[in-house]
Design an enzyme around this catalytic site. Sequence first.
Site, PDB file in Angstrom:
ATOM      1  N   TYR A 146      -4.626 -21.625 -17.032  1.00  8.53           N
ATOM      2  CA  TYR A 146      -3.721 -20.881 -16.161  1.00  8.53           C
ATOM      3  C   TYR A 146      -2.543 -20.201 -16.875  1.00  8.53           C
ATOM      4  CZ  TYR A 146      -6.567 -21.040 -11.901  1.00  8.53           C
ATOM      5  OH  TYR A 146      -7.603 -20.762 -11.051  1.00  8.53           O
ATOM      6  N   LYS A 195     -12.839 -33.594 -18.564  1.00  5.90           N
ATOM      7  CA  LYS A 195     -14.069 -33.299 -19.512  1.00  5.90           C
ATOM      8  C   LYS A 195     -13.836 -34.022 -20.957  1.00  5.90           C
ATOM      9  CE  LYS A 195     -18.067 -31.459 -20.286  1.00  5.90           C
ATOM     10  NZ  LYS A 195     -19.215 -31.706 -19.631  1.00  5.90           N
ATOM     11  N   ASP A 227     -18.468 -32.031 -14.424  1.00  2.00           N
ATOM     12  CA  ASP A 227     -19.751 -31.752 -14.143  1.00  2.00           C
ATOM     13  C   ASP A 227     -20.391 -32.825 -13.134  1.00  2.00           C
ATOM     14  OD1 ASP A 227     -19.691 -33.435 -16.246  1.00  2.00           O
ATOM     15  OD2 ASP A 227     -21.362 -32.599 -17.419  1.00  2.00           O
ATOM     16  N   ASP A 251      -9.120 -25.987  -9.359  1.00  2.40           N
ATOM     17  CA  ASP A 251      -9.588 -24.703  -8.563  1.00  2.40           C
ATOM     18  C   ASP A 251     -10.974 -24.676  -8.120  1.00  2.40           C
ATOM     19  OD1 ASP A 251      -9.110 -21.917  -7.694  1.00  2.40           O
ATOM     20  OD2 ASP A 251     -10.130 -21.361  -9.629  1.00  2.40           O
ATOM     21  N   ASP A 255     -12.729 -25.307  -3.947  1.00  6.03           N
ATOM     22  CA  ASP A 255     -13.410 -24.578  -3.277  1.00  6.03           C
ATOM     23  C   ASP A 255     -14.895 -25.216  -2.976  1.00  6.03           C
ATOM     24  OD1 ASP A 255     -11.644 -22.293  -3.741  1.00  6.03           O
ATOM     25  OD2 ASP A 255     -13.522 -21.041  -4.018  1.00  6.03           O
TER      26      ASP A 255
HETATM   27  C1  IPM Z   1      -6.159 -20.461  -5.406  1.00  3.97           C
HETATM   28  C2  IPM Z   1      -6.634 -19.033  -6.008  1.00  3.97           C
HETATM   29  C3  IPM Z   1      -5.556 -18.806  -7.204  1.00  3.97           C
HETATM   30  C4  IPM Z   1      -5.839 -19.700  -8.075  1.00  3.97           C
HETATM   31  C5  IPM Z   1      -6.124 -17.369  -7.525  1.00  3.97           C
HETATM   32  C6  IPM Z   1      -5.810 -16.323  -6.614  1.00  3.97           C
HETATM   33  C7  IPM Z   1      -4.946 -16.980  -8.774  1.00  3.97           C
HETATM   34  O1  IPM Z   1      -7.980 -18.881  -6.136  1.00  3.97           O
HETATM   35  O2  IPM Z   1      -5.190 -20.645  -5.091  1.00  3.97           O
HETATM   36  O3  IPM Z   1      -7.347 -21.410  -5.402  1.00  3.97           O
HETATM   37  O4  IPM Z   1      -6.899 -19.636  -9.107  1.00  3.97           O
HETATM   38  O5  IPM Z   1      -5.090 -20.638  -8.430  1.00  3.97           O
HETATM   39 MN    MN Z   2      -9.018 -21.061  -6.030  1.00  5.10          MN
END
Ligand code: IPM
Ligand code: MN
Length: 360
Positions: A146, A195, A227, A251, A255
């Site tokens: 990032y 990794k 993975d 990240d 999710d």
């Molecule tokens: C999160 C989001 C952010 C990230 C984006 C919006 C830049 O997906 O907070 O997980 O990737 O960190």
């Molecule tokens: Mn995210």
Amino acid sequence: MNKKIAVIKGDGIGPEVVTEAMKVLDKVAEKFGHTFEYDQLLMGGCSIDANGVPLTDETIERAKAADAVLMGSIGGNTSTSPWYKLPADKRPEAGLLKLRKSLNLFANLRPAVLYKELKGACPLKEEIADRGFDMMIMRELTGGLYFGARETKEVDGVVTAVDTLTYSETEIRRIAVRAFDIAMKRRKKVTSVDKANVLDSSRLWRKVVEEVAKDYPEVTLEHMLVDNCAMQLVKDPAQFDVVLTENMFGDILSDEASMITGSIGMLASASLNDTKFGLYEPSGGSAPDIAGQNKANPIATILSAAMLLRYSFDMDKEADAVEMSVAKVLSSGYRTGDIFTEGMKLLSCSEMGDVIAEGI
Ligand code: IPM
Ligand code: MN
């Protein structure tokens, strides 16, 4: 106590969900005799519209002047919103990344818990959902891909893009220490995800995490390749306590973890620096498709406000009261659309805020 909270409602469903979290915070203040003063700030797309940039220096200064920051979400539809016609460093997300970096918020805590009431909304097989899970994803937030150098240029006539994944020992050590400290207050297990079979940054990650582990003899450390971790999360999520990982892996894995809790609308997060200061936001996005319809799930934002009370204000009783109210509301059968199942009571975003505030 008298506390100042900077509030960034942001874009999409951000304003709706943050309004509900403030409703809950106001109820906490009333019940427990505190005063919360809010300073509303613009960031993301709404700041582009108002100021031409996603984050102004004034916003950074005012955020720093607060005791904590409560945030909704930023960004819009990446294919249709005019914000995404701007150069990458002027888009909504650039504001969030700059804010994280400016406030030195290197430790991102994303708790993923399967509430027993939401087992029906969990997409995993019943026998897996029945075992439940309660994990804390610790994502490094100010390093890695990032924030490494990036560029797009022509190399021998071919357009080529480069992103750089950099980690220093110092960056790895400070997030690892946080992860072990948190594990000590939980089930005393850290799964460090990397990794290391391919990346140098991961091999350094592993080495530093092992060094830190020596100071925590009570904590069990295991290493897992990213993975494999993606697979284990859907196969046997109950095995995880603290999951420690770098920015990009965190990240993606967070999710995935949120989906198995039933909805991304359930996942809170805290981003901390090395003081008591923190930024608290739901892990989910701005959901532009349902923005302004009073349909969003405010629970992740409300649980983020509970984390704010706990981590930045040391208000454990107050945080417990918020979390207990959420659990009670769920066991009473109240649901927003994203976690709705047959026989439950469907509520709007603001009605969900009302019942949770009433339960404090
Ligand atoms: C999160 C989001 C952010 C990230 C984006 C919006 C830049 O997906 O907070 O997980 O990737 O960190
Ligand atoms: Mn995210």
